[in-house]
Motif scaffolding. Sequence first.
Motif, mmCIF file in Angstrom:
data_model
loop_
_atom_site.group_PDB
_atom_site.id
_atom_site.type_symbol
_atom_site.label_atom_id
_atom_site.label_comp_id
_atom_site.label_asym_id
_atom_site.label_seq_id
_atom_site.Cartn_x
_atom_site.Cartn_y
_atom_site.Cartn_z
ATOM 1 N N VAL A 1 -91.476 -34.584 90.310
ATOM 2 C CA VAL A 1 -91.346 -35.020 88.921
ATOM 3 C C VAL A 1 -89.940 -35.563 88.745
ATOM 4 C CG1 VAL A 1 -91.341 -34.245 86.515
ATOM 5 C CG2 VAL A 1 -92.945 -33.236 88.150
ATOM 6 N N GLY A 2 -89.804 -36.713 88.102
ATOM 7 C CA GLY A 2 -88.495 -37.294 87.825
ATOM 8 C C GLY A 2 -88.030 -36.957 86.427
ATOM 9 N N PHE A 3 -86.726 -36.770 86.258
ATOM 10 C CA PHE A 3 -86.146 -36.409 84.972
ATOM 11 C C PHE A 3 -84.752 -37.004 84.899
ATOM 12 C CE2 PHE A 3 -83.799 -33.475 82.193
ATOM 13 C CZ PHE A 3 -84.642 -33.458 81.092
ATOM 14 N N ILE A 4 -84.423 -37.632 83.793
ATOM 15 C CA ILE A 4 -83.079 -38.179 83.587
ATOM 16 C C ILE A 4 -82.352 -37.261 82.627
ATOM 17 C CG2 ILE A 4 -81.727 -40.121 82.752
ATOM 18 C CD1 ILE A 4 -84.077 -41.924 83.593
ATOM 19 N N THR A 5 -81.219 -36.731 83.060
ATOM 20 C CA THR A 5 -80.480 -35.780 82.237
ATOM 21 C C THR A 5 -79.609 -36.500 81.222
ATOM 22 O OG1 THR A 5 -78.544 -35.656 83.669
ATOM 23 C CG2 THR A 5 -80.347 -34.148 84.152
ATOM 24 N N SER B 1 -75.259 -37.175 85.263
ATOM 25 C CA SER B 1 -73.884 -36.836 85.611
ATOM 26 C C SER B 1 -73.820 -35.470 86.282
ATOM 27 C CB SER B 1 -73.012 -36.817 84.355
ATOM 28 O OG SER B 1 -73.322 -35.686 83.558
ATOM 29 N N GLU B 2 -72.760 -35.242 87.008
ATOM 30 C CA GLU B 2 -72.581 -33.966 87.706
ATOM 31 C C GLU B 2 -72.554 -32.809 86.709
ATOM 32 O OE1 GLU B 2 -69.102 -32.025 90.390
ATOM 33 O OE2 GLU B 2 -69.725 -34.058 90.930
ATOM 34 N N ARG B 3 -71.903 -33.006 85.579
ATOM 35 C CA ARG B 3 -71.811 -31.958 84.552
ATOM 36 C C ARG B 3 -73.189 -31.618 84.003
ATOM 37 N NH1 ARG B 3 -71.318 -32.238 78.835
ATOM 38 N NH2 ARG B 3 -71.529 -34.462 79.146
ATOM 39 N N GLY C 1 -75.541 -28.071 84.435
ATOM 40 C CA GLY C 1 -76.158 -27.333 83.341
ATOM 41 C C GLY C 1 -77.651 -27.159 83.552
ATOM 42 N N LEU C 2 -78.281 -28.193 84.048
ATOM 43 C CA LEU C 2 -79.713 -28.134 84.337
ATOM 44 C C LEU C 2 -79.979 -27.160 85.485
ATOM 45 C CD1 LEU C 2 -82.447 -29.343 83.550
ATOM 46 C CD2 LEU C 2 -82.023 -31.158 85.199
ATOM 47 N N ALA C 3 -79.148 -27.220 86.508
ATOM 48 C CA ALA C 3 -79.298 -26.318 87.656
ATOM 49 C C ALA C 3 -79.174 -24.865 87.224
ATOM 50 C CB ALA C 3 -78.255 -26.656 88.724
ATOM 51 N N ALA C 4 -78.279 -24.583 86.296
ATOM 52 C CA ALA C 4 -78.118 -23.215 85.810
ATOM 53 C C ALA C 4 -79.385 -22.729 85.129
ATOM 54 C CB ALA C 4 -76.934 -23.138 84.847
ATOM 55 N N VAL D 1 -83.800 -30.856 92.477
ATOM 56 C CA VAL D 1 -83.072 -31.775 93.343
ATOM 57 C C VAL D 1 -82.292 -32.694 92.413
ATOM 58 C CG1 VAL D 1 -83.289 -33.608 95.070
ATOM 59 C CG2 VAL D 1 -84.942 -31.727 95.047
ATOM 60 N N THR D 2 -80.994 -32.823 92.613
ATOM 61 C CA THR D 2 -80.192 -33.652 91.717
ATOM 62 C C THR D 2 -79.546 -34.818 92.459
ATOM 63 O OG1 THR D 2 -78.226 -32.274 92.013
ATOM 64 C CG2 THR D 2 -79.680 -31.715 90.169
ATOM 65 N N ARG D 3 -79.379 -35.879 91.739
ATOM 66 C CA ARG D 3 -78.663 -37.066 92.214
ATOM 67 C C ARG D 3 -77.854 -37.626 91.076
ATOM 68 N NH1 ARG D 3 -79.697 -35.043 96.128
ATOM 69 N NH2 ARG D 3 -80.642 -35.820 97.995
ATOM 70 N N GLY D 4 -76.674 -38.137 91.389
ATOM 71 C CA GLY D 4 -75.827 -38.754 90.373
ATOM 72 C C GLY D 4 -76.377 -40.099 89.937
ATOM 73 N N LYS D 5 -75.858 -40.547 88.810
ATOM 74 C CA LYS D 5 -76.263 -41.870 88.319
ATOM 75 C C LYS D 5 -75.685 -42.929 89.241
ATOM 76 C CE LYS D 5 -74.565 -40.888 84.227
ATOM 77 N NZ LYS D 5 -74.115 -41.032 82.852
ATOM 78 N N SER D 6 -76.445 -44.000 89.415
ATOM 79 C CA SER D 6 -75.934 -45.073 90.287
ATOM 80 C C SER D 6 -75.336 -46.169 89.448
ATOM 81 C CB SER D 6 -77.050 -45.631 91.149
ATOM 82 O OG SER D 6 -78.144 -46.032 90.386
#
Length: 92
Positions: A28-32, A66-68, A72-75, A87-92
């Motif tokens: 599943v994709g999600f944009i933070t 963003s990493e920040r 927060g999502l990871a927590a 699974v996280t990835r930074g914005k490109s």
Amino acid sequence: GEFSRHDHDGLRAATRAELGVAAGAPLVGFITSGNFALRGVEALVEVAAALVADGFADLRVLAIGSERNAAGLAARFADRGLAHVLVTRGKS
């Protein structure tokens, strides 16, 4: 362009390998964003928990941001014992 109608299977396999997501795992994709309430993060975590409990142990949620925000999502996922799902990835 970034999106191509050609070679979906090859691109899918390479991207999943890069992300460490198994070939058949639900993804599943999600944009933070900083506004987790607006994005429905609590509902996302609840749905992920329900799916994992229902037998989808290989479910993965790909969050891009963003990493920040990813931290927060990871927590939130970790609080539910679902750190392995995110699974996280930074914005490109």
